[in-house]
Design an enzyme around this catalytic site. Structure first.
Site, PDB file in Angstrom:
ATOM      1  N   GLY A 111       1.113  -1.126   0.120  1.00  0.00           N
ATOM      2  CA  GLY A 111       0.128   0.412  -0.312  1.00  0.00           C
ATOM      3  C   GLY A 111       0.925   1.827  -0.010  1.00  0.00           C
ATOM      4  N   HIS A 112       2.033   0.551   0.639  1.00  0.00           N
ATOM      5  CA  HIS A 112       2.920   2.649   0.404  1.00  0.00           C
ATOM      6  C   HIS A 112       3.738   2.267  -0.338  1.00  0.00           C
ATOM      7  CE1 HIS A 112       0.630   3.813   3.832  1.00  0.00           C
ATOM      8  NE2 HIS A 112       0.589   1.991   4.532  1.00  0.00           N
ATOM      9  N   GLN A 113       4.037   2.738  -1.678  1.00  0.00           N
ATOM     10  CA  GLN A 113       4.930   2.523  -2.551  1.00  0.00           C
ATOM     11  C   GLN A 113       6.209   3.232  -2.406  1.00  0.00           C
ATOM     12  OE1 GLN A 113       5.998  -0.629  -4.474  1.00  0.00           O
ATOM     13  NE2 GLN A 113       3.917  -1.270  -3.658  1.00  0.00           N
TER      14      GLN A 113
END
Length: 159
Positions: free
Chosen positions: A95-97
């Site tokens: 969810g947090h590239q």
């Protein structure tokens, strides 16, 4: 992510009967073990000839992550949980590239300057988790907001 339920577990274990999954998840203690996927300069997101997206990625830190999972499972067993099941989430669950638009002073080694401005397109600023060198395995939202405010103060005011 909250409590894991039978529907969520069924996606990873579709052959297990729902009543068994209901019983297991109804009595489970859910833990997420997160470790950092350290950056590798060779990792790339590429455009395929058919227009699709391809990910050319070699994860870093996988051995340390497996050790973390084994240690966590041992701790859970010592705490009285006789059955410990693990499931590794892949890149599709991220969810947090971070680290997708490298920032730096040298245009040959980065796409953004330290204020998130593109080296090649001077009116383009990229202010998301991409400018981070790595994720630190935590939610980056507040740091992204801080960088956006810093970038906004530095960016020229357009007429």
């Amino acid at each position: 992510m909250g409590k894991v339920d039978a529907a969520a577990v069924a996606t990873a274990h579709p052959r297990v009967p729902r009543r068994i999954l209901d019983a297991l998840t109804g009595h489970s203690i859910d833990w997420w073990l997160i470790s950092e996927d350290l950056p590798r300069i060779g990792n790339r997101v590429l455009l395929r000839p058919d227009g699709g997206i391809a990910l050319d990625r070699q994860p870093a830190g996988a051995r340390a992550h497996r050790r973390l999972v084994r240690t966590g499972a041992r701790m859970m067993r010592r705490a009285g949980c006789p059955l410990v099941l693990t499931h590794r989430m892949g890149i599709e669950h991220t969810g947090h590239q971070c680290g997708t638009t490298v920032a730096g002073h040298d245009p040959a080694r980065s796409v953004l300057d330290p204020y998130c401005r593109s080296h090649e397109v001077h009116n383009l600023y990229v202010v998301d988790g991409g400018f981070f060198p790595s994720s630190a395995a935590v939610n980056p939202t507040l740091t992204i907001i801080a960088q956006a405010l810093r970038t906004a103060r530095h960016a020229p005011v357009l007429p």
